[in-house]
Enzyme design. Structure first.
Site, mmCIF file in Angstrom:
data_model
loop_
_atom_site.group_PDB
_atom_site.id
_atom_site.type_symbol
_atom_site.label_atom_id
_atom_site.label_comp_id
_atom_site.label_asym_id
_atom_site.label_seq_id
_atom_site.Cartn_x
_atom_site.Cartn_y
_atom_site.Cartn_z
ATOM 1 N N LEU A 1 9.644 -1.987 -5.909
ATOM 2 C CA LEU A 1 8.484 -2.657 -6.477
ATOM 3 C C LEU A 1 7.296 -2.293 -5.596
ATOM 4 O O LEU A 1 7.437 -2.157 -4.386
ATOM 5 C CB LEU A 1 8.663 -4.182 -6.486
ATOM 6 N N ASP A 2 6.141 -2.133 -6.203
ATOM 7 C CA ASP A 2 4.947 -1.819 -5.429
ATOM 8 C C ASP A 2 4.652 -2.945 -4.440
ATOM 9 O O ASP A 2 5.099 -4.079 -4.622
ATOM 10 C CB ASP A 2 3.745 -1.613 -6.343
ATOM 11 N N LYS A 3 3.886 -2.629 -3.427
ATOM 12 C CA LYS A 3 3.570 -3.572 -2.357
ATOM 13 C C LYS A 3 3.144 -4.941 -2.887
ATOM 14 O O LYS A 3 3.611 -5.979 -2.417
ATOM 15 C CB LYS A 3 2.463 -2.989 -1.472
#
EC number: 5.4.99.-
Length: 325
Positions: free
Chosen positions: A139-141
């Site tokens: 998952l993105d930051k």
């Protein structure tokens, strides 16, 4: 004395009968560059079924056992760190977390520590001996929500296989700019941007990417969506929604400059314009347990920032309806 980390993997049946060694390792160790993987091979760090394979173009097949020995350098990339994680489920084979915002999954340039990987190593040093420390998908930051992690090499390989065969259901919720009429499916290939190498873009030269979306609620100028991924390309939801001109609220890369709209309150305008991250949450995971085969499902409620955003959008519509009425 040089220390090594040893990773053991079994070639799954997703590969053809004979596949080049470097291609297999590139898939299984995707966080490492192809140049790095080639160095492992030519420096005699790769063992296949008890024999050293020292040429990238040597072939491996389904069921082959590969042991990779990597120099264990002392750096922050693999240092345990006491970072709080929200554990949704755990047994001896898998770990499911509800990832908070502002947490990078893998160390890299600009994020050498303070990542999910560092947190996993703090929980159990055995994660060091699993490719990608057991992390199956990213998952993105600043994307929140559910992630599944393999706690041993057998469960990790099985989860990778489930992911490749599209047998893991991953469902998200997001809030986008624009009022959608109905749901749909986006089938557009995604590739790395030709000049801005840190971002992705829709491109005919890219890899196949499929995103399904359904409307949960329409607001005057925004839409709350449920999104289901069929493939898992980097930034897929964010890139696809931008491509159909409904970018995510708060997206710092694929968003848009937000301008004042008719019949929108100052409070709503401020909240939408200043929303601190892409409004995206991994809300549901569904899969068969990689070892027991039992069907499992996890759900995650929207985080407070997205709940407050939806509440404000709804409040704005009610206020404007009463005013116009």
């Amino acid at each position: 004395m040089i220390n090594f980390k040893k990773f053991t993997v079994i070639v799954s049946n997703t590969f053809s009968k004979k596949t080049r060694l470097d291609k297999v390792l590139s898939k299984l160790f995707s966080q490492y560059s192809r140049t790095c993987i080639k160095k492992w091979i030519v420096n005699f760090r790769v063992n296949v079924n008890g024999k050293i394979f020292d040429k990238p173009n040597m072939y491996v097949s389904y069921g082959d056992k590969i042991i990779v020995s990597i120099v264990n350098e002392s750096n922050n990339f693999d240092s345990p760190q006491n970072i709080s994680l929200c554990i949704v489920y755990e047994d001896k084979d898998i770990l499911v977390i509800d990832k908070q915002t502002n947490l990078v999954v893998h160390p890299g340039a600009g994020n050498k520590c303070g990542t999910l990987l560092n947190a996993l190593l703090y929980r159990n040093s055995s994660f060091m001996h699993i490719p990608r420390s057991g992390i199956v998908h990213r998952l993105d930051k600043n994307t929140t929500g559910l992630m599944i992690i393999g706690k041993n090499i057998i469960s990790y390989n099985a989860l990778i296989e489930l992911m490749r065969s599209r047998k893991i259901i991953r469902q998200y919720e997001t809030v986008v700019h624009g009022r959608m009429i109905s749901g749909g499916t986006i089938i557009r290939p995604i590739a790395r941007h030709p000049t801005r190498r840190t971002i992705m873009t829709v491109s005919t030269s890219g890899k196949k990417a499929i995103t399904h979306y359904r409307v949960i609620k329409r607001f005057s100028y925004h839409t709350h969506l449920r999104v289901k991924l069929e493939t898992g390309r980097t930034h897929q939801i964010r890139v696809h929604m931008l491509d159909i001109h409904y970018p995510l609220i708060g997206d710092p890369i694929y968003g848009k400059k937000y301008q004042s709209l008719k019949n929108i309150s100052k409070e709503t305008f401020k909240m939408v314009k200043e929303f601190p991250r892409q409004a995206l949450h991994s809300s549901k995971l569904c899969l068969k347990h990689p070892i027991t085969g039992v069907q499992m499902k996890w759900n995650s409620c929207l985080p407070n920032d997205m709940l407050h955003l939806l509440k404000q959008l709804n409040k704005n519509d009610i206020e404007q309806f009463n005013y116009n009425f």
